[in-house]
Design an enzyme around this catalytic site. Structure first.
Site, mmCIF file in Angstrom:
data_model
loop_
_atom_site.group_PDB
_atom_site.id
_atom_site.type_symbol
_atom_site.label_atom_id
_atom_site.label_comp_id
_atom_site.label_asym_id
_atom_site.label_seq_id
_atom_site.Cartn_x
_atom_site.Cartn_y
_atom_site.Cartn_z
ATOM 1 N N GLU A 91 -23.148 27.249 15.389
ATOM 2 C CA GLU A 91 -24.504 26.741 15.281
ATOM 3 C C GLU A 91 -24.694 25.574 16.225
ATOM 4 O O GLU A 91 -23.768 24.828 16.514
ATOM 5 C CB GLU A 91 -24.800 26.310 13.847
ATOM 6 N N CYS A 104 -26.983 18.956 19.744
ATOM 7 C CA CYS A 104 -25.658 18.724 19.166
ATOM 8 C C CYS A 104 -24.836 19.993 19.382
ATOM 9 O O CYS A 104 -25.134 21.044 18.823
ATOM 10 C CB CYS A 104 -25.861 18.422 17.679
ATOM 11 N N CYS A 111 -12.389 23.963 12.646
ATOM 12 C CA CYS A 111 -11.761 22.717 13.084
ATOM 13 C C CYS A 111 -10.424 22.576 12.362
ATOM 14 O O CYS A 111 -10.297 22.969 11.214
ATOM 15 C CB CYS A 111 -12.661 21.531 12.744
ATOM 16 N N CYS A 115 -11.051 17.151 7.549
ATOM 17 C CA CYS A 115 -11.612 15.965 6.884
ATOM 18 C C CYS A 115 -12.246 16.385 5.552
ATOM 19 O O CYS A 115 -12.900 17.426 5.477
ATOM 20 C CB CYS A 115 -12.639 15.282 7.774
ATOM 21 N N CYS A 118 -16.150 17.236 5.247
ATOM 22 C CA CYS A 118 -16.786 17.987 6.333
ATOM 23 C C CYS A 118 -16.644 19.488 6.130
ATOM 24 O O CYS A 118 -15.543 20.003 5.946
ATOM 25 C CB CYS A 118 -16.174 17.581 7.667
ATOM 26 N N CYS A 332 -25.043 17.638 11.912
ATOM 27 C CA CYS A 332 -23.980 17.950 12.850
ATOM 28 C C CYS A 332 -22.641 17.804 12.135
ATOM 29 O O CYS A 332 -22.493 17.028 11.223
ATOM 30 C CB CYS A 332 -23.995 16.961 14.007
#
Ligand code: SAH
Ligand code: SF4
Length: 341
Positions: A91, A104, A111, A115, A118, A332
């Site tokens: 996205e 963004c 990832c 975290c 997130c 974001c």
């Protein structure tokens, strides 16, 4: 997978055309179509010989992304879901401000950093994006929005400095004077704190802005929120940022996502200020956007403002990120998860 033409520099396009038995001049034309005109479909490239297009299309593509759908959210933020050649999805978000817009960009599918707060981190890592897939996000969104974004932030899905070479190449492409020509100072890289990447970035001779995600004023708390703390510790990270500023003369912005009852106390505001006061930098406070995978909430407005005041009073400059684009899943750094489900 085919190589995206959006990820090739003028020299590389000239070589590509020469290798296909055409004059290098064709490479220059191709650069104009892909970068300056921003085409994202083969049929829109009009003055190239059909045979050359056919040869190129065997190994390369000008359509590395397909627009799947747009979803808008309040405040004028627009969000696009795009499909990559291998069926993965990413996205890209467009955030309007008074007189400019910011795009963004995502740098990875998923990832590795994990975290706690997130959504990208919670869905695991799939793969890196190529420089072409990164630049094509810009081109496609500009085409669909009918307007070229003014600023670029590398704050979408993924850790930019974990995909260093392709991210750097995408910056050189966006910044290229004969292409999109986006000023380096209008480009921001955000990192969770990959120290070797920060040190390398300092030597590139680029004037890009650097944001570092801190989210905690001490090691103990940071470790709970960001597993990367186990590999690259806070004191070393601060040292690397200080060196970055010394070498590049650019201030670092520290991102601090405020989570109620976790990192928002007055004591933590003082601790944060003590940590950062010794060198010139900025803090950007971001109220947590709720994500299903994390039980935390944003603090009430009064607590956010109190935190901001304390950090300021201790001599560190602070901004508060407007809530625009933070609603629903538009923020974001926490994209795609919803789609994956
Ligand atoms: N991986 C990079 C860049 C993408 S995330 C990084 O971590 O810096 C961009 C920013 O959004 C980071 O500061 C990140 O910590 C923050 N973020 C992620 N999830 C969030 C959430 N749920 N609410 C508020 N900010 C979030
Ligand atoms: Fe990755 Fe950044 Fe999300 Fe952390 S905040 S998991 S580094 S995208």
């Amino acid at each position: 997978m085919k190589i995206a033409l959006q990820g090739l520099l003028p020299d590389e396009l000239r070589e590509l055309c020469a290798a296909a038995g055409e004059s290098a001049f064709r490479g220059q034309q191709l650069w104009q179509w892909v970068q300056a005109k921003g085409v994202t479909r083969w049929e829109d490239i009009r003055n190239l010989p059909g045979k050359l297009k056919e040869t190129l299309a065997r190994t390369h593509t000008v359509e590395p992304l397909k627009m799947l759908k747009e979803s808008s959210s309040s405040g004028g933020t627009r969000k696009w879901l795009m499909e990559l050649d291998d069926g993965e999805t990413i996205e890209t978000v467009l955030i309007p401000a008074r007189t400019w817009t910011t795009i963004c960009l995502s740098t990875q599918v998923g990832c590795k950093m994990g975290c706690a707060f997130c959504a990208s981190g919670q869905s695991g890592f799939v793969r890196h994006l190529s420089a072409g897939e990164i630049v094509a996000q810009f081109q496609l969104v500009a085409a669909f929005a009918g307007r070229r974004p003014d600023n670029v932030v590398y704050m979408g899905m993924g850790e930019p400095l974990d995909n260093y070479d392709d991210v750097l190449k995408s910056i050189r492409l966006l910044n290229h004077p004969e292409g999109l020509n986006i000023g380096a100072r209008r480009i921001t890289i955000s990192t969770s704190g990959i120290i070797p990447g920060i040190r390398k970035l300092a030597t590139e001779g680029l004037q890009v802005e650097l944001s570092v995600s801190l989210h905690a004023p001490n090691r103990e708390l940071r470790r709970q929120l960001m597993p990367i703390e186990n590999k690259y510790s806070l004191p070393d990270l601060i040292d690397a940022c200080r060196d970055y500023t010394r070498q590049t003369k650019r201030f670092v912005t520290f991102e601090y996502t405020l989570i109620q009852g976790v990192n928002d106390s007055p004591a933590m505001a003082r601790e944060l200020a003590r940590l950062l006061r010794p060198f010139p930098c900025r803090v950007n406070l971001i109220p947590l956007s709720p994500v299903e995978e994390f039980a935390g909430e944003a603090p009430p407005r009064a607590a956010i403002e109190a935190f901001q005041r304390i950090v300021e009073q201790h001599g560190v400059s602070v901004t508060l990120r407007a809530s625009k684009g933070q609603d629903a899943d538009a923020a974001c750094g926490q994209l795609r998860r919803r789609q994956a489900r």
